[in-house]
Motif scaffolding. Structure first.
Motif, PDB file in Angstrom:
ATOM      1  N   TYR A 109     -81.353  83.376 -42.575  1.00 45.99           N
ATOM      2  CA  TYR A 109     -80.226  84.301 -42.557  1.00 45.99           C
ATOM      3  C   TYR A 109     -80.277  85.195 -43.780  1.00 45.99           C
ATOM      4  O   TYR A 109     -80.888  84.861 -44.790  1.00 45.99           O
ATOM      5  CB  TYR A 109     -78.903  83.524 -42.554  1.00 45.99           C
ATOM      6  CG  TYR A 109     -78.781  82.567 -41.409  1.00 45.99           C
ATOM      7  CD1 TYR A 109     -78.219  82.957 -40.197  1.00 45.99           C
ATOM      8  CD2 TYR A 109     -79.246  81.258 -41.522  1.00 45.99           C
ATOM      9  CE1 TYR A 109     -78.107  82.070 -39.134  1.00 45.99           C
ATOM     10  CE2 TYR A 109     -79.143  80.367 -40.462  1.00 45.99           C
ATOM     11  CZ  TYR A 109     -78.577  80.785 -39.277  1.00 45.99           C
ATOM     12  OH  TYR A 109     -78.487  79.913 -38.226  1.00 45.99           O
ATOM     13  N   ARG A 120     -77.731  87.806 -46.279  1.00 46.75           N
ATOM     14  CA  ARG A 120     -76.397  88.244 -46.696  1.00 46.75           C
ATOM     15  C   ARG A 120     -76.597  89.143 -47.912  1.00 46.75           C
ATOM     16  O   ARG A 120     -77.488  88.891 -48.716  1.00 46.75           O
ATOM     17  CB  ARG A 120     -75.577  87.006 -47.066  1.00 46.75           C
ATOM     18  CG  ARG A 120     -74.211  87.297 -47.611  1.00 46.75           C
ATOM     19  CD  ARG A 120     -73.466  86.002 -47.802  1.00 46.75           C
ATOM     20  NE  ARG A 120     -72.837  85.725 -46.516  1.00 46.75           N
ATOM     21  CZ  ARG A 120     -72.219  84.620 -46.198  1.00 46.75           C
ATOM     22  NH1 ARG A 120     -72.167  83.636 -47.040  1.00 46.75           N
ATOM     23  NH2 ARG A 120     -71.658  84.469 -45.029  1.00 46.75           N
ATOM     24  N   ASN A 147     -71.501  90.958 -47.547  1.00 48.22           N
ATOM     25  CA  ASN A 147     -71.094  89.555 -47.542  1.00 48.22           C
ATOM     26  C   ASN A 147     -71.011  88.922 -46.151  1.00 48.22           C
ATOM     27  O   ASN A 147     -70.603  87.783 -46.029  1.00 48.22           O
ATOM     28  CB  ASN A 147     -69.788  89.348 -48.312  1.00 48.22           C
ATOM     29  CG  ASN A 147     -69.843  88.079 -49.130  1.00 48.22           C
ATOM     30  OD1 ASN A 147     -70.918  87.560 -49.415  1.00 48.22           O
ATOM     31  ND2 ASN A 147     -68.702  87.578 -49.504  1.00 48.22           N
ATOM     32  N   ASP A 148     -71.400  89.650 -45.102  1.00 48.36           N
ATOM     33  CA  ASP A 148     -71.509  89.040 -43.772  1.00 48.36           C
ATOM     34  C   ASP A 148     -72.885  88.407 -43.646  1.00 48.36           C
ATOM     35  O   ASP A 148     -73.832  88.813 -44.303  1.00 48.36           O
ATOM     36  CB  ASP A 148     -71.321  90.082 -42.662  1.00 48.36           C
ATOM     37  CG  ASP A 148     -69.861  90.426 -42.426  1.00 48.36           C
ATOM     38  OD1 ASP A 148     -68.991  89.877 -43.139  1.00 48.36           O
ATOM     39  OD2 ASP A 148     -69.592  91.250 -41.533  1.00 48.36           O
ATOM     40  N   SER A 149     -72.981  87.426 -42.774  1.00 51.89           N
ATOM     41  CA  SER A 149     -74.227  86.713 -42.572  1.00 51.89           C
ATOM     42  C   SER A 149     -74.923  87.220 -41.309  1.00 51.89           C
ATOM     43  O   SER A 149     -74.282  87.414 -40.277  1.00 51.89           O
ATOM     44  CB  SER A 149     -73.924  85.216 -42.445  1.00 51.89           C
ATOM     45  OG  SER A 149     -75.106  84.500 -42.325  1.00 51.89           O
ATOM     46  N   GLU A 180     -78.482  86.600 -38.871  1.00 49.27           N
ATOM     47  CA  GLU A 180     -79.667  85.783 -38.593  1.00 49.27           C
ATOM     48  C   GLU A 180     -80.899  86.688 -38.550  1.00 49.27           C
ATOM     49  O   GLU A 180     -80.877  87.773 -37.972  1.00 49.27           O
ATOM     50  CB  GLU A 180     -79.515  85.040 -37.275  1.00 49.27           C
ATOM     51  CG  GLU A 180     -80.656  84.084 -37.005  1.00 49.27           C
ATOM     52  CD  GLU A 180     -80.462  83.219 -35.782  1.00 49.27           C
ATOM     53  OE1 GLU A 180     -81.455  82.614 -35.345  1.00 49.27           O
ATOM     54  OE2 GLU A 180     -79.332  83.141 -35.256  1.00 49.27           O
TER      55      GLU A 180
END
Length: 148
Positions: A79, A81, A102-104, A106
């Motif tokens: 992942y 970020r 700051n969102d994750s 994949e």
């Protein structure tokens, strides 16, 4: 007399079969799945190709990254970020929409390119975190000087 010979033959057969059965049972019990240890968690390193130090407003810089695991487990997921703390810009993967800070996200591949586009006239800094499904993390810091 004939019955005695049959009894002796059966007795000898049992004496030979019982140790073989005991050895077989012991070999099976020593290979139980409780004793098998399958490693799934492998730390990884990141390989980052060189990038420019300066960037102008509206300019895009290609950042090539490669995840290099120290082992292989097919079900490991990776992942990304990021967080920008100086200046303004956008970070994206291929033609996808820009990442939100700051969102994750994949990652579908271990070798990939990110594209950073400057929307600022000042120096810019941001961090990218790459982490896997087992909690291993690598942080990379990027800094671009404003180009006139």
């Amino acid at each position: 007399m004939k019955n005695i010979k049959i009894i002796i033959k059966k007795g000898l057969a049992l004496l030979l079969i019982i140790p073989v059965m005991i050895l077989f049972e012991l070999s099976l019990s020593s290979c139980s799945t409780n004793d098998l240890e399958i490693q799934q968690n492998f730390p990884f390193e990141l390989n980052i190709m060189p990038i420019p130090k300066d960037i102008a407003t509206g300019e895009t810089v290609e950042i090539t990254l490669k995840i290099i695991p120290k082992g292989h487990y097919a079900e490991t997921k990776y992942y990304l970020r990021y967080f920008q703390f100086d200046g303004n810009g956008t970070l994206r993967y291929n033609n996808h929409p820009p990442y939100k800070p700051n969102d994750s996200y994949e990652l579908s591949e271990k070798e990939f390119r990110l594209y950073y586009t400057s929307t600022s006239t000042v120096s810019q800094s941001f961090d990218v975190w790459i982490y896997d499904s087992f909690g291993n993390v690598r942080q990379i810091s990027f800094q671009f000087n404003a180009k006139n």
